[in-house]
Design a protein around this motif. Structure first.
Motif, PDB file in Angstrom:
ATOM      1  N   PRO A  23     109.604  47.325   5.055  1.00 45.18           N
ATOM      2  CA  PRO A  23     109.917  46.602   3.834  1.00 45.18           C
ATOM      3  C   PRO A  23     111.266  46.470   3.469  1.00 45.18           C
ATOM      4  N   SER A  24     112.171  46.528   4.480  1.00 43.99           N
ATOM      5  CA  SER A  24     113.641  46.625   4.240  1.00 43.99           C
ATOM      6  C   SER A  24     114.123  45.573   3.687  1.00 43.99           C
ATOM      7  N   LYS A  25     113.734  44.428   4.277  1.00 44.27           N
ATOM      8  CA  LYS A  25     114.150  42.901   3.744  1.00 44.27           C
ATOM      9  C   LYS A  25     114.131  42.934   2.335  1.00 44.27           C
ATOM     10  N   LEU A  26     112.458  43.277   1.876  1.00 44.28           N
ATOM     11  CA  LEU A  26     112.302  42.953   0.515  1.00 44.28           C
ATOM     12  C   LEU A  26     113.263  44.069  -0.465  1.00 44.28           C
ATOM     13  N   ASN A  27     113.304  45.146  -0.037  1.00 48.70           N
ATOM     14  CA  ASN A  27     114.074  46.119  -0.562  1.00 48.70           C
ATOM     15  C   ASN A  27     115.472  45.763  -0.779  1.00 48.70           C
ATOM     16  N   ASP A  28     116.048  45.028   0.315  1.00 47.66           N
ATOM     17  CA  ASP A  28     117.549  44.556   0.208  1.00 47.66           C
ATOM     18  C   ASP A  28     117.683  43.627  -0.864  1.00 47.66           C
ATOM     19  N   LEU A  29     116.515  42.764  -1.277  1.00 46.40           N
ATOM     20  CA  LEU A  29     116.523  41.817  -2.191  1.00 46.40           C
ATOM     21  C   LEU A  29     116.223  42.709  -3.600  1.00 46.40           C
ATOM     22  N   GLY A  30     116.275  43.697  -3.631  1.00 47.61           N
ATOM     23  CA  GLY A  30     116.093  44.575  -4.795  1.00 47.61           C
ATOM     24  C   GLY A  30     114.799  44.618  -5.171  1.00 47.61           C
ATOM     25  N   LEU A  31     113.880  44.438  -4.466  1.00 43.81           N
ATOM     26  CA  LEU A  31     112.160  44.638  -4.859  1.00 43.81           C
ATOM     27  C   LEU A  31     111.553  45.804  -4.036  1.00 43.81           C
ATOM     28  N   VAL A  32     110.480  46.198  -4.744  1.00 42.99           N
ATOM     29  CA  VAL A  32     109.689  47.031  -3.922  1.00 42.99           C
ATOM     30  C   VAL A  32     108.523  47.443  -4.481  1.00 42.99           C
ATOM     31  N   ALA A  33     107.569  47.395  -3.280  1.00 42.14           N
ATOM     32  CA  ALA A  33     106.138  47.873  -3.748  1.00 42.14           C
ATOM     33  C   ALA A  33     106.000  49.408  -4.003  1.00 42.14           C
ATOM     34  N   LYS A  34     105.683  49.530  -5.198  1.00 44.16           N
ATOM     35  CA  LYS A  34     106.073  51.102  -5.508  1.00 44.16           C
ATOM     36  C   LYS A  34     104.946  51.909  -5.775  1.00 44.16           C
ATOM     37  N   VAL A  35     103.735  51.103  -5.894  1.00 44.10           N
ATOM     38  CA  VAL A  35     102.229  51.947  -6.193  1.00 44.10           C
ATOM     39  C   VAL A  35     101.999  52.545  -5.000  1.00 44.10           C
ATOM     40  N   ASP A  36     101.714  54.044  -5.157  1.00 45.58           N
ATOM     41  CA  ASP A  36     101.379  54.571  -3.847  1.00 45.58           C
ATOM     42  C   ASP A  36      99.882  54.727  -4.021  1.00 45.58           C
ATOM     43  N   LEU A  37      99.087  54.973  -2.498  1.00 39.98           N
ATOM     44  CA  LEU A  37      97.903  54.830  -2.289  1.00 39.98           C
ATOM     45  C   LEU A  37      96.994  55.500  -3.457  1.00 39.98           C
ATOM     46  N   LYS A  38      97.255  56.777  -3.776  1.00 42.54           N
ATOM     47  CA  LYS A  38      96.359  57.470  -4.375  1.00 42.54           C
ATOM     48  C   LYS A  38      96.401  56.903  -5.974  1.00 42.54           C
ATOM     49  N   THR A  39      97.882  56.783  -6.544  1.00 44.05           N
ATOM     50  CA  THR A  39      97.820  56.215  -7.941  1.00 44.05           C
ATOM     51  C   THR A  39      96.877  54.743  -7.720  1.00 44.05           C
ATOM     52  N   GLY A  40      97.299  54.047  -6.828  1.00 48.77           N
ATOM     53  CA  GLY A  40      96.639  52.506  -6.971  1.00 48.77           C
ATOM     54  C   GLY A  40      95.125  52.630  -6.705  1.00 48.77           C
ATOM     55  N   LEU A  41      94.580  53.758  -5.926  1.00 46.01           N
ATOM     56  CA  LEU A  41      93.100  53.703  -5.876  1.00 46.01           C
ATOM     57  C   LEU A  41      92.410  54.448  -7.019  1.00 46.01           C
ATOM     58  N   ARG A  42      93.169  55.207  -7.693  1.00 37.20           N
ATOM     59  CA  ARG A  42      92.866  55.674  -9.053  1.00 37.20           C
ATOM     60  C   ARG A  42      92.626  54.579 -10.156  1.00 37.20           C
ATOM     61  N   LYS A  43      93.458  53.956  -9.979  1.00 35.27           N
ATOM     62  CA  LYS A  43      93.723  52.695 -11.054  1.00 35.27           C
ATOM     63  C   LYS A  43      92.679  51.614 -10.775  1.00 35.27           C
ATOM     64  N   TYR A  44      92.476  51.489  -9.485  1.00 34.87           N
ATOM     65  CA  TYR A  44      91.367  50.531  -9.145  1.00 34.87           C
ATOM     66  C   TYR A  44      89.949  51.053  -9.303  1.00 34.87           C
ATOM     67  N   TRP A  45      89.689  52.274  -9.230  1.00 31.94           N
ATOM     68  CA  TRP A  45      88.423  52.863  -9.522  1.00 31.94           C
ATOM     69  C   TRP A  45      88.224  53.049 -11.058  1.00 31.94           C
ATOM     70  N   GLU A  46      89.318  52.944 -11.888  1.00 30.73           N
ATOM     71  CA  GLU A  46      89.135  53.326 -13.228  1.00 30.73           C
ATOM     72  C   GLU A  46      88.793  51.924 -13.755  1.00 30.73           C
ATOM     73  N   TYR A  47      89.411  50.785 -13.101  1.00 28.18           N
ATOM     74  CA  TYR A  47      88.943  49.136 -13.429  1.00 28.18           C
ATOM     75  C   TYR A  47      87.572  48.981 -13.072  1.00 28.18           C
ATOM     76  N   LEU A  48      87.035  49.638 -12.126  1.00 23.58           N
ATOM     77  CA  LEU A  48      85.524  49.233 -11.616  1.00 23.58           C
ATOM     78  C   LEU A  48      84.602  50.043 -12.584  1.00 23.58           C
TER      79      LEU A  48
END
Ligand code: UD1
Length: 309
Positions: free
Chosen positions: A284-309
């Motif tokens: 994702p270097s090109k994205l990051n060079d534009l000042g953007l980042v996908a920052k939610v790590d897998l464990k955090t994201g899966l926990r959020k997703y499971w809480e939503y369900l």
């Protein structure tokens, strides 16, 4: 405030974009045939105009473009599954290639004003060629109708910028997960299928040994990056990967979900799926060079997703 067209705007990614824009007070027109999307995914708002229609109806879309004079167009509508495209290559081509080409051509021919047009392409364009992580200059080998159509539309979108000065950008998404992903089809994203199996005590059909590698990216990260790219003139005419840059095997993901939920996943192990990519994760270097980042790590994201369900 601006006016946005989102094709496929009732689907998983499209509705998350639409709801984010509506919360900002923007006007959003959604065209969706509800083949995978659901109207309930969209928050109610006076600023939302929902049209149940297929983007393959070119006359309908062209009339809409003429009447509405959109500021921004997001081409999200698609047959969204690689496996689905293998089962239905003709329908895939009509939706993923011809419908999008019609929109580009109509905008060009009618010289319709536009602030930006963004196309959702896919990491599937990289195919199974050796060498990961993939960056935007890595060789491509689109190995399914899905990947061919994503790649051809991506090139058209960039060429319409280079040749005709149309403001456009294309993003290559990796594997997106999170709230509103519809698990009801065998062609749904794997994480929605796994969580659905756990919730309903069903057996998960695992294709292959589970060692396939993916970059699972949380949907709100993707939407934030997409909306920022629409406003960034440095991204005009560019193709940008959106992913975390982190890799995980299906087996690793299953272990994380089992830890979060405290349930053991029942599995049937089947042969590898035709057209499947073994190693898919991006740089994702090109994205990051534009000042953007996908920052939610897998464990955090899966926990959020499971809480939503
Ligand atoms: C996914 C996206 C696609 C995107 C691409 C980009 C979906 C449905 N597809 O394709 O839109 O362009 O990433 O990288 O979100 N699997 C099983 N059992 C199942 C379902 C899947 O074992 O019931 C396996 C598949 O064989 C595959 C992996 O899980 O190896 C991921 O499959 P899937 O979620 O369908 O996504 P991709 O094919 O990677």
């Amino acid at each position: 405030m601006a006016k946005y067209l989102i094709t496929g705007g009732a689907g998983f990614i499209g509705s998350t974009i639409a709801n984010t824009l509506l919360a900002q007070g923007q006007t959003v027109v959604v065209v969706d045939d509800l083949s995978m999307g659901q109207v309930q995914n969209l928050n109610q708002s006076d600023q939302l105009h929902f049209l149940k229609h297929s983007i393959t109806d070119h006359d309908f879309i062209n009339d809409l473009l003429d009447q509405e004079k959109f500021d921004y167009i997001l081409l999200v509508g698609a047959v969204a599954s690689v496996a689905d495209s293998i089962a239905e290559p003709g329908r895939t081509h009509a939706v993923n290639a011809e419908a999008n080409f019609n929109i580009l051509e109509h905008l060009r021919k009618e010289k319709l004003p536009l602030k930006n047009l963004l196309f959702i392409s896919s990491a599937a364009v990289y195919g199974n060629l050796a060498g990961v992580p993939k960056n935007e200059l890595s060789p491509v080998e689109p190995a399914t109708q899905y990947a061919v159509d994503k790649y051809s539309t991506e090139r058209n979108v960039i060429n319409y910028h280079n040749l005709y000065g149309m403001p456009t950008v294309a993003v290559r998404l990796f594997n997106i997960y999170g709230p509103k992903q519809n698990p009801k089809s065998p062609y749904s994203g794997v994480l929605s299928i796994i969580t659905d199996c756990l919730m309903n005590d069903k057996s998960f059909k695992q294709f292959g040994d589970g060692e396939q590698v993916r970059d699972f990216t949380y949907v709100t990260d993707v939407v934030n990056c997409i909306l920022a790219l629409l406003e960034d003139s440095r991204a005009l005419g560019e193709v940008v990967n959106i992913g975390t840059g982190q890799k995980a095997t299906l087996n690793e993901v299953i272990t994380i979900i089992e830890d979060i939920t405290g349930h053991k996943l029942k599995k049937d192990v089947l042969p590898e799926r035709k057209g499947d990519i073994k190693y898919s994760y991006g740089d994702p270097s090109k994205l990051n060079d534009l000042g953007l980042v996908a920052k939610v790590d897998l464990k955090t994201g899966l926990r959020k997703y499971w809480e939503y369900l």
